[in-house]
Design a protein around this motif. Structure first.
Motif, mmCIF file in Angstrom:
data_model
loop_
_atom_site.group_PDB
_atom_site.id
_atom_site.type_symbol
_atom_site.label_atom_id
_atom_site.label_comp_id
_atom_site.label_asym_id
_atom_site.label_seq_id
_atom_site.Cartn_x
_atom_site.Cartn_y
_atom_site.Cartn_z
ATOM 1 N N SER A 87 0.851 -1.198 0.000
ATOM 2 C CA SER A 87 0.000 0.000 0.000
ATOM 3 C C SER A 87 0.877 1.235 0.000
ATOM 4 O O SER A 87 0.445 2.325 -0.375
ATOM 5 C CB SER A 87 -0.902 0.022 1.242
ATOM 6 O OG SER A 87 -1.940 -0.892 1.085
ATOM 7 N N THR A 88 2.124 1.070 0.436
ATOM 8 C CA THR A 88 3.057 2.201 0.432
ATOM 9 C C THR A 88 3.128 2.831 -0.963
ATOM 10 O O THR A 88 2.922 4.030 -1.124
ATOM 11 C CB THR A 88 4.455 1.706 0.884
ATOM 12 O OG1 THR A 88 4.326 1.253 2.229
ATOM 13 C CG2 THR A 88 5.495 2.789 0.793
ATOM 14 N N ASP A 192 -6.916 5.259 2.477
ATOM 15 C CA ASP A 192 -5.934 4.216 2.775
ATOM 16 C C ASP A 192 -6.719 3.109 3.483
ATOM 17 O O ASP A 192 -7.014 3.200 4.671
ATOM 18 C CB ASP A 192 -4.844 4.798 3.679
ATOM 19 C CG ASP A 192 -3.828 3.746 4.087
ATOM 20 O OD1 ASP A 192 -4.055 2.554 3.799
ATOM 21 O OD2 ASP A 192 -2.815 4.125 4.706
ATOM 22 N N HIS A 195 -5.976 -1.945 5.679
ATOM 23 C CA HIS A 195 -6.419 -3.031 6.570
ATOM 24 C C HIS A 195 -7.798 -3.572 6.218
ATOM 25 O O HIS A 195 -8.380 -4.312 7.016
ATOM 26 C CB HIS A 195 -6.401 -2.530 8.022
ATOM 27 C CG HIS A 195 -5.027 -2.157 8.473
ATOM 28 N ND1 HIS A 195 -4.089 -3.104 8.827
ATOM 29 C CD2 HIS A 195 -4.407 -0.956 8.575
ATOM 30 C CE1 HIS A 195 -2.964 -2.486 9.146
ATOM 31 N NE2 HIS A 195 -3.121 -1.190 8.997
ATOM 32 N N SER A 220 -3.882 -3.203 1.155
ATOM 33 C CA SER A 220 -2.814 -4.211 1.253
ATOM 34 C C SER A 220 -3.472 -5.579 1.198
ATOM 35 O O SER A 220 -3.994 -6.047 2.214
ATOM 36 C CB SER A 220 -2.079 -4.092 2.589
ATOM 37 O OG SER A 220 -1.374 -2.896 2.698
ATOM 38 N N HIS A 222 -2.039 -8.275 1.099
ATOM 39 C CA HIS A 222 -1.255 -9.211 1.925
ATOM 40 C C HIS A 222 -1.615 -9.159 3.399
ATOM 41 O O HIS A 222 -1.279 -10.071 4.140
ATOM 42 C CB HIS A 222 0.240 -8.939 1.735
ATOM 43 C CG HIS A 222 0.696 -7.587 2.230
ATOM 44 N ND1 HIS A 222 1.216 -7.395 3.478
ATOM 45 C CD2 HIS A 222 0.698 -6.362 1.631
ATOM 46 C CE1 HIS A 222 1.547 -6.109 3.622
ATOM 47 N NE2 HIS A 222 1.245 -5.466 2.522
ATOM 48 N N LYS A 223 -2.299 -8.084 3.849
ATOM 49 C CA LYS A 223 -2.570 -8.000 5.283
ATOM 50 C C LYS A 223 -3.699 -8.935 5.707
ATOM 51 O O LYS A 223 -3.589 -9.609 6.718
ATOM 52 C CB LYS A 223 -2.900 -6.565 5.692
ATOM 53 C CG LYS A 223 -1.718 -5.607 5.592
ATOM 54 C CD LYS A 223 -1.974 -4.341 6.378
ATOM 55 C CE LYS A 223 -1.028 -3.217 5.995
ATOM 56 N NZ LYS A 223 0.380 -3.503 6.296
HETATM 57 C C1 LIG Z 1 -2.745 2.198 7.588
HETATM 58 C C2 LIG Z 1 -1.608 1.695 6.764
HETATM 59 N N1 LIG Z 1 -1.433 2.180 5.534
HETATM 60 C C3 LIG Z 1 -0.433 1.758 4.737
HETATM 61 C C4 LIG Z 1 0.451 0.801 5.169
HETATM 62 C C5 LIG Z 1 1.551 0.353 4.257
HETATM 63 O O1 LIG Z 1 1.203 -0.866 3.757
HETATM 64 P P1 LIG Z 1 2.255 -1.867 3.048
HETATM 65 O O2 LIG Z 1 2.975 -2.540 4.155
HETATM 66 O O3 LIG Z 1 1.370 -2.779 2.265
HETATM 67 O O4 LIG Z 1 3.137 -1.051 2.203
HETATM 68 C C6 LIG Z 1 0.308 0.253 6.448
HETATM 69 C C7 LIG Z 1 1.248 -0.767 6.919
HETATM 70 O O5 LIG Z 1 1.245 -1.224 8.019
HETATM 71 C C8 LIG Z 1 -0.744 0.716 7.278
HETATM 72 O O6 LIG Z 1 -0.908 0.242 8.514
#
Ligand SMILES: Cc1ncc(COP(=O)(O)O)c(C=O)c1O
Length: 469
Positions: A87-88, A192, A195, A220, A222-223
């Protein structure tokens, strides 16, 4: 569309079965360069590159395009994109593709660092919306509806509203009301939803951000879904408030030119998995999670938070007489690994399948054994956010002109933060770059350090990088 299909995964399997001779990258040559007994050898057979029939993530026309269409169809988006940088990368591209230099953006202050990094890269002017402190949950959640709607009225020039939904703990809010208010002001809503990839799997789960009408949503996979780490989605909604072309341009810049086919195929199969969960399976899952909650509630060490959003998240509110880190270490010594430990909470993230009877029994035996050696810890209440709506005292471009210097904690109060101070997980800065350091920030950082919380900052024990005002 037929959600049973997995076009990308199927093409990779077919390719692997051809037993072709590789005169191309990757160097492991379909896994043959790994030892026979090596675990990687099998997985590497699907770790392919942009060969004929396997399409290209950056200009998809074949199986990747089809897999992305299936994702858009399932999640209810106009367009979906597969991400290999978590998600980054989705948050970065979402912001860079929507916001120009010096444009105002309304943003939930307790957001993930990738959102703040995106705003800094875009040179945006963030207006921070402080989250409310929820006394019962003993943590910050999200900005109140009143704060968000007030900010939309105060800053009609804002180019976007950026929120996190749900939060790490599964807490949600009425996103639809907020989206409607933002759209009435012609403001796109960027979410975002790192989760919340699984929210469409059951009626009893909260509304997904796309269902609530959000314009860009990053998840994400993967989460919470069965996808490999870093595999994520970016979706654009039908409303027409944002242009997917600009986001694509940034995705092409920010993502690898050799995206992992293992990750991409896992996005294809994760979507199928989510789309084909039955109501009965999800009801049974909810029942077994309820049973797990009552097992966990037998412990004297914590209270089990009543779920009021995503019921796959189990939040243990540790009683003041116990040290969460120590309890978590005891759980780990019995082979039970929590997702997140703060100074007050232990977060357990349940999967989309029920635990077996044997696993449930192991949890029961373990929780009866933990807590014996925990020490009493005084709990300090520190409130970080005193103003509901704030702006940074200097712009990101002004910060570029300033010289950062390392400052000891005793002298940091009143200075401008030249770096964000980030406990990880959850990756939400306690102090964001550009904010004025307050006594509360310093107290909070000391408190978390004393609770053995990890920070992603160098020399955190001594001080931080600051700018003078
Ligand atoms: C709220 C939130 N946004 C974005 C991210 C980033 O996600 P990713 O690890 O898939 O890059 C996280 C990661 O923990 C997150 O908690």
């Amino acid at each position: 569309m037929n959600q049973e299909e997995t076009p990308l995964y199927d093409s990779l399997i077919q390719f692997a079965e051809r037993k072709s001779i590789s005169f191309h990258v990757p160097g492991h040559k379909h896994g043959a360069l790994f030892q026979k007994e090596d675990f990687f050898r099998r997985a590497a057979r699907l770790d392919q590159t942009e060969l004929s029939g396997l399409d290209d993530l950056h200009a998809p026309e074949g199986v990747i395009a089809k897999a992305q269409h299936l994702a858009a169809d399932y999640f209810g988006a106009q367009q979906s994109r597969f991400l290999v940088g978590g998600s980054t990368v989705g948050n970065l591209a979402m912001i860079l593709g929507t916001i120009q230099q010096n444009e105002t953006v309304l943003v939930q202050r307790n957001c993930h660092k990738s959102i703040l990094n995106g705003l800094e890269l875009a040179g945006a002017k963030p207006v921070f919306l402080a989250p409310e402190y929820n006394d019962e949950k003993a943590r910050y959640t999200h900005p109140s509806q009143h704060t968000v709607i007030k900010a939309i009225k105060m800053y009609p020039e804002a180019k976007a509203l950026i929120l996190t939904y749900p939060d790490y703990y599964g807490t949600v809010f009425d996103l639809k009301v907020i989206v409607d208010a933002a759209h009435a002001a012609n403001m796109p809503v960027l979410i975002d939803e790192a989760h919340g990839v699984h929210l469409r799997t059951a009626e009893s789960l909260p509304l997904s951000a796309l269902q609530a009408g959000a314009d860009v949503v990053v998840q994400s996979a993967h989460k919470m879904a069965p996808a490999f780490t870093m595999a994520s989605y970016l979706h654009v909604n039908i409303g027409g408030y944002v242009q997917v072309g600009a986001i694509d341009r940034y995705l092409r810049m920010l993502q690898s030119s050799s995206p992992s086919y293992l990750l991409l195929a896992s996005l294809d199969t994760a979507r199928k998995y989510l789309a084909t969960r039955s109501a009965e399976e999800m009801n049974n899952l909810q029942l077994t999670i309820d049973t797990l909650r009552s097992v966990l509630a037998q412990s004297d060490c914590w209270e089990v938070e009543k779920p009021d959003g995503d019921w796959l998240k189990i939040v243990l509110r540790v009683k003041p007489s116990y040290q969460p880190k120590q309890l978590a270490a005891e759980l780990e010594s019995h082979g039970i690994y929590p997702e997140l430990v703060t100074d007050r909470h232990i977060l357990l993230v349940h999967g989309l399948e029920s635990l077996s009877q044997e696993e449930l029994q192991r949890v029961e035996e373990t929780i009866n054994a933990v807590g014996s050696c925990s020490h009493r810890m005084p709990v300090h209440e520190v409130r970080l956010f005193t103003q509901p709506i704030t702006e940074l005292p200097v712009s990101y471009s002004e910060m570029e002109q300033k010289q950062a210097k390392f400052t000891a904690w005793e002298e940091a109060v009143g200075m401008i933060a030249a770096e964000s101070i980030i406990p990880y997980p959850p990756g939400i800065p306690v102090l964001a770059k550009g904010e004025i350091v307050t006594k509360q920030h310093v107290e909070m950082i000391q408190l978390w350090k004393n609770s053995s919380i990890s920070f992603q900052n160098e020399r955190i024990a001594e001080g931080m990088l600051t700018y003078s005002k």
